[in-house]
Design an enzyme around this catalytic site. Structure first.
Site, mmCIF file in Angstrom:
data_model
loop_
_atom_site.group_PDB
_atom_site.id
_atom_site.type_symbol
_atom_site.label_atom_id
_atom_site.label_comp_id
_atom_site.label_asym_id
_atom_site.label_seq_id
_atom_site.Cartn_x
_atom_site.Cartn_y
_atom_site.Cartn_z
ATOM 1 C CG ASP A 98 5.819 8.048 -5.178
ATOM 2 O OD1 ASP A 98 6.874 7.414 -4.994
ATOM 3 O OD2 ASP A 98 4.717 7.506 -5.421
ATOM 4 C CG ASP A 194 9.102 3.966 -7.466
ATOM 5 O OD1 ASP A 194 8.021 3.373 -7.334
ATOM 6 O OD2 ASP A 194 9.822 3.869 -8.479
ATOM 7 C CD GLU A 236 7.579 -0.030 -5.045
ATOM 8 O OE1 GLU A 236 6.679 -0.647 -5.645
ATOM 9 O OE2 GLU A 236 8.231 0.896 -5.568
ATOM 10 C CG HIS A 311 0.684 3.393 -7.840
ATOM 11 N ND1 HIS A 311 1.229 3.303 -6.576
ATOM 12 C CD2 HIS A 311 1.730 3.379 -8.702
ATOM 13 C CE1 HIS A 311 2.542 3.243 -6.682
ATOM 14 N NE2 HIS A 311 2.873 3.290 -7.951
ATOM 15 C CG ASP A 312 2.792 -0.112 -9.066
ATOM 16 O OD1 ASP A 312 2.479 0.491 -10.113
ATOM 17 O OD2 ASP A 312 3.836 0.132 -8.433
#
Length: 534
Positions: A98, A194, A236, A311-312
């Site tokens: 990440d 990210d 993302e 995860h969000d």
């Protein structure tokens, strides 16, 4: 399109804090991941997307990085990280890191120096202004925080302990590229980036996403770190359209391999309202959105990422599927629908066994920074505690972060200590051990889909065509010059009818008995199948 390894890959996301704890401190660690590599190898995944394991004060569970080239002590050491890379490689599994370079922690050495010495070069690594403007933080409130010592405000689009980096500074950009090369040299297979569409922000013009310099920065990043290397990069990009996604992922543009777009995820929320105003799934709109991305992005101009969970996000079974009587069937239906589309599928830990949202009873059970900010703001506006909890139970980020459910022993086999976040109480019936023992479980549907992705070229190359059906039925064709495949899924708790002009040639995968004829099919709730047709 030049075919790459990720076109037939399935990526498995691990949230390290919640995957497996081996030292009894209640927090997952790198040795825990290593201990479960055989499980992931059996599932068949190609690569692991590893959520941040860098040194961090963990204000936002690792997405606030204080040292990009060190491992958080909670997760282990650099030696553990190197062992993970080696052991994963031995099983043919790649590691994707990440990359969080929109912001750092306020405990990063750069920001500490920037605050202590306003005349330092590091001051220019961040964004400072004498007065705040109207920009808001994604976590609530103003995006500007006042620094008493220097008399200026710094920008933070997330928590106030996550100051945004100033990508206009070329020295800062080079330091980031050097850091990326540090990890590439260690043998990682790429980066999940990210909120990468925010690095081109222009705060004085109130531009947070897709700024005019964004693609210049990505091209420079590619030339400095990725050029000539067989690495996967996925960005993302919450604001992406198919045209924007083509800019990112068109191979000749030399930017990214693919992006995560979230247009379909927006259907979780009432139109025009924030994420906490959730609503039931609008299946016709889901069909329209996913089909648009399948057809408009194209196979030569770009590449899709396929996902329901991360995860969000809340667990898809709890918001769009059926977490009750049809839990297993709806989980298989959602998997079949997604994995047979064109793109690279992503599985979030626990998705393959049908994990669900957590039944939070009070705010003391909440860890997520975003949820706590929401609860604080909502309570000041007179929203009741129960209404706040209702929203968090449906869409709060902690739903995805509860510990992985390995077996029916204490703490679901996640840890011998007290877990950092409570284990879902349904772990005695929903766990890996039980799934592996049942050849008809959700796990084996995912395993079969992973194998199809690896072995069937039509999943990469075939065209996509949606069919006209009843509102709750999602049916599409995948067609190449040689063969045609029909995918039919009932996205509801009620029986539905489906009819077509096709004849069945062979069976591919299903969560129900295959139909004897495709002229008229009675689809039971959450029934799903794929067949070759003529």
């Amino acid at each position: 399109m030049q075919k790459k390894w990720w076109h037939q890959a399935v990526i498995y996301q691990i949230y390290p804090k919640s995957f497996r704890d081996t030292n009894g401190d209640g927090i997952g660690d790198l040795q825990g991941i290593i201990s479960k590599l055989d499980y992931l190898d059996y599932l068949g995944i190609t690569a692991i997307w590893l959520s941040p394991v860098y040194q961090s004060p963990m204000d936002d569970n690792g997405y606030d990085i204080s040292d990009y080239e060190a491992i958080a002590h909670e997760f282990g050491s650099m030696a553990d990280m190197e062992m993970l890379l080696t052991e994963a490689r031995r099983r043919g599994i790649r590691i994707i890191m990440d990359l969080v370079v929109n912001h750092t922690s306020d405990e990063h050495a750069w920001f500490i120096e920037a605050k202590a010495n306003p005349s330092s070069p590091e001051r220019e690594y961040y964004i400072w202004r004498d007065e705040p403007n109207a920009l808001d933080s994604i976590f609530g409130g103003s995006a500007w925080e006042y620094d008493d010592a220097s008399g200026q405000y710094y920008l933070h689009f997330f928590g106030k302990k996550q100051p945004d980096l100033n990508w206009e500074n070329p020295v800062l950009r080079q330091k980031i590229y050097d850091m990326m090369n540090f990890w590439i040299d260690k043998g990682i297979a790429g980066f999940r980036m990210d909120v990468i569409d925010m690095i081109g922000k222009i705060p004085d013009r109130l531009i947070a996403n897709n700024g005019p310099k964004l693609h210049d920065y990505l091209k420079e990043m590619h030339s400095q770190t990725l050029c000539g290397k067989d690495l996967l990069t996925v960005g993302e990009t919450w604001g992406a359209t198919p045209d924007i996604a083509k800019q990112y992922s068109r191979q000749e543009n030399h930017e990214l391999s693919m992006v995560f777009q979230f247009e379909h995820i927006g259907l979780q929320h009432e139109e025009g309202k924030d994420k906490w105003s959730y609503t039931d799934l609008d299946v016709p709109r889901l069909k329209s959105i996913l089909s648009k991305w399948q057809t408009d992005l194209g196979v030569t101009e770009g590449w899709n990422s396929l996902f329901w969970n991360n995860h969000d996000l809340p667990r898809v079974l709890s918001i769009w599927g059926n977490s009750g009587v049809y839990r297993e069937k709806s989980a298989k239906a959602l998997a079949i629908l997604l994995h047979l589309m064109r793109g690279t599928p992503y599985i979030y830990q626990g998705e393959e066994i049908g994990m669900t949202n957590y039944p939070f009873e009070n705010l003391d059970q909440i860890n997520d920074l975003e949820s706590l900010h929401f609860a604080k703001e909502a309570s000041t506006k007179g929203v009741s505690q129960e209404a706040i909890l209702d929203a968090i139970r449906v869409v709060g980020r902690d739903n995805a972060r509860t510990p992985m459910q390995w077996d029916n022993t204490e703490n679901a086999g996640f840890s011998n200590g007290k877990p950092w976040l409570a284990v879902n109480p349904n772990y005695k019936t929903i766990n890996v051990a039980k799934a592996l023992a049942d050849k008809s479980s959700i796990f084996y549907t995912y395993k079969a889909l992973v194998n199809l992705r690896k072995t069937q070229d039509w999943l990469v190359e075939a065209d996509y065509e949606i069919l006209t059906t009843a509102d709750k039925v999602f049916a599409y064709l995948r067609k190449n010059e040689e063969k045609t495949y029909l995918v039919v899924v009932n996205l509801s708790d009620e029986s539905q009818s489906f009819s077509s002009r096709y004849d069945m040639v062979s069976e591919v995968i299903a969560n129900r008995p295959y139909p004897k004829t495709l002229k008229k099919v009675d689809l039971e709730p959450w029934g799903a199948f794929c067949v070759e047709v003529e």
